[in-house]
Structures are given as C-alpha cells and as structure tokens.
Design an enzyme around this catalytic site. Sequence first.
Site, PDB file in Angstrom:
ATOM      1  CG  HIS A 157      -0.579   0.062   2.429  1.00  0.00           C
ATOM      2  ND1 HIS A 157      -0.393   1.422   3.113  1.00  0.00           N
ATOM      3  CD2 HIS A 157      -0.065  -0.797   3.581  1.00  0.00           C
ATOM      4  CE1 HIS A 157       0.127   0.906   4.680  1.00  0.00           C
ATOM      5  NE2 HIS A 157       0.443  -0.273   4.606  1.00  0.00           N
ATOM      6  CG  ASP A 176      -2.631   4.039   2.935  1.00  0.00           C
ATOM      7  OD1 ASP A 176      -2.266   3.114   2.433  1.00  0.00           O
ATOM      8  OD2 ASP A 176      -3.450   4.078   3.739  1.00  0.00           O
ATOM      9  CG  ASP A 230       3.037   0.629   7.833  1.00  0.00           C
ATOM     10  OD1 ASP A 230       2.616   0.254   6.595  1.00  0.00           O
ATOM     11  OD2 ASP A 230       2.189   0.919   8.616  1.00  0.00           O
ATOM     12  CD  GLU A 251      -2.899  -1.439   5.696  1.00  0.00           C
ATOM     13  OE1 GLU A 251      -2.883  -2.389   6.425  1.00  0.00           O
ATOM     14  OE2 GLU A 251      -2.292  -0.327   6.074  1.00  0.00           O
ATOM     15  CG  ASP A 278       2.203  -3.428   5.304  1.00  0.00           C
ATOM     16  OD1 ASP A 278       2.958  -2.617   5.610  1.00  0.00           O
ATOM     17  OD2 ASP A 278       0.936  -3.040   5.321  1.00  0.00           O
ATOM     18  CG  HIS A 282       1.308   3.922  12.066  1.00  0.00           C
ATOM     19  ND1 HIS A 282      -0.288   3.441  12.442  1.00  0.00           N
ATOM     20  CD2 HIS A 282       1.653   3.312  11.069  1.00  0.00           C
ATOM     21  CE1 HIS A 282      -0.715   2.471  11.439  1.00  0.00           C
ATOM     22  NE2 HIS A 282       0.581   2.540  10.589  1.00  0.00           N
TER      23      HIS A 282
HETATM   24 ZN   LIG Z   1       1.090  -1.221   6.562  1.00  0.00          ZN
END
Ligand SMILES: [Zn+2]
Length: 414
Positions: A84, A86, A147, A181, A204, A387
Amino acid sequence: MTPPFTSSASSRFLRYVTFDTQSDEQSESYPSTAKQLVLLNQLVGELKDMGVSDASIDQYGYVMATIPPTPGKEQVPVIGFIAHVDTSPEVSGAGVTPIVHRNYDGRDLVLPDDPSMVLREADNPELAEQHGNDIITASGLTLLGSDDKSGVAEIMAAAEYLMSHPEVPHGPVKIGFTPDEEVGRGTQYFDVARFGARFAYTLDGPVRGEVEIENFSADAMTITFKGFNAHPGYAKGRMISALKLASEFVHRLPHHGLSPETTDGYEGYVHPHTINGGVERAVVKLLLRDFTSKGLDEKARMLTSLAEEVVRPYPAASIDIERRESYRNMKEVLDRHPEVIQHAKAAMTAVGLKPQFRQIRGGTDGARLSFMGLPTPNLFAGEHNIHSRLEWTSVQDMDKAVEVIIAICRSWSE
Ligand SMILES: [Zn+2]
C-alpha cells in the site's frame, strides 16, 4: 564469497518517501486523498519504463501490472505481490526527509530536526540485529513511511530485477499497489478477478524472515441498556437508570484478563471502547477479538449473559444486542492452500533466512483479500516503529525482501 545481493529498493524508497501520501479517515472520496494518486501514477510510469507494458491505474487508484512468464513457464500458477502507498493519518507524512545512517554500530541515532527524537538500541531490541547495516530514518518531524513504501520499493525493485534477468525462471507475476490501507479501506474496490492472481503476498511486515499467516478474528458489539426515566424528586421505586446498568456491566467485565491491557500472543479480549447515554438509554460499544471463530462466539455469549444478569433484577429494564462481523483470521483460508506458505518458506530458506511465523493482533488487507478469494499472507518488508517519528528500516532488510520475492517466484516455477 559471493557479494551480498543488492537492488534498487533503497534508492527507490528514498524517492518514494518524499511523496506525501497520507490517507484521511474523515474523507468520503476514494482514494481518501488525491495526493496518493501522484505516487500511484508515478509507479505506473516507472513500471512501463522497465517494460511492464500493461501497467495501469483504475478509477479508484489501484495499480495493477503483469510481469510476463519466462518461456515454458506460462502454466505456472499466477501469483501476486501487493503493497500500500498510503501512510498513517496519525503522524505527518509531508516533507519527509530521509536520512541514511551508514554502518550502524549501536550508536544513538539523533534525528536532527528534533533532537529529542533519539533512536536507541536499548528501546529497540531489533536494532541489535542491524549492526553493520545502513539504517534509514526520517529527520524528526515526520514519520518515515516505511509502512508501506518499503513494500512498494521492494516489489518495484524485484520487478525491475525480473524484467532485466530473463534467466531467472518464473510464471506470470502480478503486481498490485493500493491506497487507503491505513484507514481500513485498502481492499474496498480491489478487483480480485481483474488482478488475476490465484495467490498473493503482501509486503507489509516488520522483522526479516517473518511470515504472518494468522490475524485476529474480529467483531463489533453494541449493547443498548434501556431503563426508565422519572422526575428524580419523585422517582422512588420507579426510576431505572440505564447509565447505571451500563456502568455496572462494564464494571463486571473480567478485571484480570480478557482485556487489551492484560493479553498478548494468542489470547483474545473484549474491549469496551465507548459508553454513551443517560437514564432512559445507555449504549456500550465493544470490540471482540480472538484467533478462532469459536473463541469469538464464546466471548459474545459471555457478554450477552453478563448484560442479561445486570438487568435481571429490573423487570422494566431491557437490553438490545447487536453483533457485527469486522474481519476473520486468514488462517481459515490459508489452511486450505498450504502451498502458499510452503513456497514462502522455501524461498526464505533459499536466501539464507530462517522463516518465522507470527500472528497479527489486528487485521490486514491480506486477511480481507484472503476472504475475497485471494489467499494472501503477509511477508516482512523491514518496517519498524511504524506510525511514529522514530520509524526506521534498513537498506539490507529491503534488499533481503527483494531476494525473497524473487525466490518465491522461482519456487512457484519449479
Ligand atoms: Zn502497512
């Protein structure tokens, strides 16, 4: 001694992280932010440049492409690799300035744009495995976007390698890049039939060598307590406070287990996350998590009988229970297709890794895809502290992931 395998993954990665691709939970459009399309379109162009001629983007932003099989391998099952583009809405992804810390030796990595951001081995035991490697971080103000741009860069680098090394045998290989995602909508319009693969792998995950083949089975439950309101001055013997019933219910939940804060590994939990209401009516919302559907049912029964017990002394009170499926453990699907895991295992071993199987205490796009008819376990991509402004990855882990992708293609073709 053969030199270590190197690829274009890290140079691609350093470029891709400078695209701001943050998704947005509040948005009602698809993809949730138009800026994701900038990178998705860029990837189509780069795939075409490397000779992947059918690379395309659809109206939702999904990028799909095919690496044609090598001669004689046309009948090999079609497999796919998915990542992904995003990044998490929780931390800024604008103006990412990646820094490569060469030849890591256990030193503290101070991020220059906010020197209070220090990546320390003491807080990150996984860094102990990275001595001698080149660590990539952001500069302190943003997340890195490993990520899942690690996964994107690795798949792109593997595609480039396969396109320029026709001597490496493989069947038809599909590539998929998805938006949204991080806001739980990555598979919403994913067209499994158009993608055209029988099996796929998402890239991922965190640690080198890991394959994630299990995730939570998850439900959401809403319990509405209905009481009876009266003027509080004249309520004796009449008022039944739904607020108090709901509070009593939450209070009676197990105190020493079955909660997010007391469980890990294979343990499930029930998690009241919102309580709302007043005297007439009070609503408790809960998440239910377990690795089996049976365990999930047991938790639902436990909550139901607890709520019934709470209202039983009050004939005028009642409850209303709604249970909604969120997602299921992909193991239920993968167990029917053991070859997907077998090839990942064989590939890891072939490139000198010891495959480790790990469970995800959450959901994944791969889980959703598995139940949409595309069995899809998750492979490591080398992303850590996701994150977070202390997010990091390593050049060597990315190259290893590229090697794994190539080895999986080779393994399926044998
Ligand atoms: Zn991810």
